[in-house]
Scaffold this active site. Structure first.
Site: not given
Ligand code: ARG
Ligand code: ZN
Length: 417
Positions: A176, A249, A303, A355, A378
């Site tokens: 990213e 993440n 991101h 999601y 994002e």
């Molecule tokens: N695109 C990110 C990911 O998949 C979104 C994260 C959003 N935060 C979360 N805690 N789900 O890591």
């Molecule tokens: Zn990401």
């Protein structure tokens, strides 16, 4: 194979170049085929899921090798998904970038509107700290898995005032690229404009802590023409077999592992790690939060892609924190500021509504460290992970207006007059 054909070399050594791959986007059209868009699987493993669909209005993006085109088209037809060919030769987009990279390294001058190497970024941070010593200090947080130095950039016109702190990080996911580019741009603007220091300016009553590249190992891996532009995870090794990396993440220690993760170290996207905070990179971000939790009032993790601005909870779409309304409000004001500057509006919602995925830095900041405002941002829409470098010059300033809005809102709520 020509002597200077980097891509040929990569292909010969069996790496992912995505030569002749097609980027295909599938849209769920109703609740009935939502499942088909969120649970796509290619038994042969040749089709790469770039992004899963997480609901109606959210697309499934696939990188499809030529021999699998028919398979995907049939899948779309049977499941009644809308199909769009986004890029006929995906490898070509990547080729351009990969081949340019080595030449860049020879250039001495730094350009903020380019995708810079990790080494260039370090140099930039050191230069800024040297140039504005009364404003910018670097804190060495430690080293990444592969040994790259991690510097936290602190920008403050009055470090002893106990100002509210805004913490911004970027680049936890290697591919990213626009995220660290934005973080550097933020450092550049905040530090270099004298007006920021004066009363009412961006640095008046607020301190900014910025960690531009949380995952330098993954980032550098995506820059090498010999490896994979689409790498997301860290580059650590937790298993005997040949699988690398953890999704940073999914690695934070708050509701770790409860949703949207894989326990398989070979999963290319969302392996949560052997345990929470298994990665030095996520430990360092955690430490910044915990060491400063008293004054830290806002956390933003950069991101790409999709132009979303989401807040906790991320681990579930079923419940919202009781403070969700103020989180939602602040994000909408930020989005308006970006639109006013000519940018795209953000889709604002809880991360889990988009999601569910557990172990994110946003949830840890909010639920684990008690930071009252926490977001995942994002950046950009329409170019997936390869946002064109030529567009940075016009796009980054629109996001900067969003950060100015964050700053003034935080000052209003937490600043001591
Ligand atoms: N695109 C990110 C990911 O998949 C979104 C994260 C959003 N935060 C979360 N805690 N789900 O890591
Ligand atoms: Zn990401």
């Amino acid at each position: 194979m020509g002597l200077f054909c980097l891509i040929c070399q990569a292909r010969a050594s069996g790496n992912d170049t995505y030569d002749n791959h097609t980027l295909i986007r599938l849209y769920p059209t109703s609740d009935d085929n939502l499942q088909a868009a969120s649970h796509f699987e290619d038994p042969s493993g040749e089709v790469e899921v770039l992004k899963e669909s997480r609901g109606l209005n959210d697309t499934l993006d696939l990188l499809v090798p030529p021999q699998k085109l028919q398979f995907v088209e049939d899948y779309a037809k049977i499941k009644n998904l809308k199909l769009e060919v986004k890029q006929p030769n995906y490898g070509r987009t990547l080729e351009d970038v990969a081949e340019r990279t080595p030449r860049r390294r020879l250039l001495k001058s730094f350009n903020i509107y380019e995708y810079n190497s990790y080494a260039n970024m370090l140099e930039f941070m050191e230069t800024v700290a040297r140039r504005f010593p009364d404003l910018v200090t670097l804190q060495n947080l430690g080293k990444s898995y592969e040994g790259r130095k991690m510097n936290l950039v602190k920008i403050s016109s009055n470090p002893n005032a106990g100002n509210p702190i805004i913490f911004v990080d970027g680049g936890i996911h290697g591919r990213e690229w626009v995220a660290p580019a934005m973080a550097l741009y933020l450092i550049h603007r905040l530090s270099s404009e004298p007006a920021n220091r004066r009363s009412g300016g961006e640095l008046d009553g607020v301190d900014w802590y910025i960690l531009p590249l949380v995952n330098p190992d993954g980032y550098e891996y995506t820059r090498s023409s010999k490896s994979n532009r689409m790498w997301r995870k860290t580059r650590s090794k937790h298993t005997e077999n040949d699988c690398y990396g953890v999704d940073g993440n999914r690695n934070y220690g708050f509701k770790w592992g409860v949703s949207g993760i894989s326990h398989d170290p070979c999963h290319k996207e969302t392996f949560a790690g052997p345990r929470p905070f298994s990665e030095p990179e996520t430990q360092m971000v955690r430490n910044v939060m915990m060491d400063n939790k008293k004054n830290m009032k806002l956390y933003v993790s950069l991101h790409s892609y999709g132009q979303y601005l989401v807040y906790p909870w991320g681990y579930t779409g079923e419940i919202l924190p009781k403070e969700w309304k103020r989180l939602d409000n602040m994000a909408r004001v930020v989005s308006q500021a970006v639109v006013k500057a000519g940018g795209l509006p953000f889709k604002v919602m809880s991360a889990g509504k988009w999601y569910p995925a557990a172990g994110g830095s946003d949830d840890f900041a909010f639920g684990g460290a008690g930071i009252p405002y926490s977001y995942t941002m994002e950046l950009t829409d329409g170019y997936e992970f390869t946002f064109p470098e030529s567009r940075l010059r016009n796009t980054l300033p629109t996001f900067y207006e969003g950060f100015k809005s964050f700053g003034s809102q935080i000052k209003k709520e937490f600043g001591h007059q």
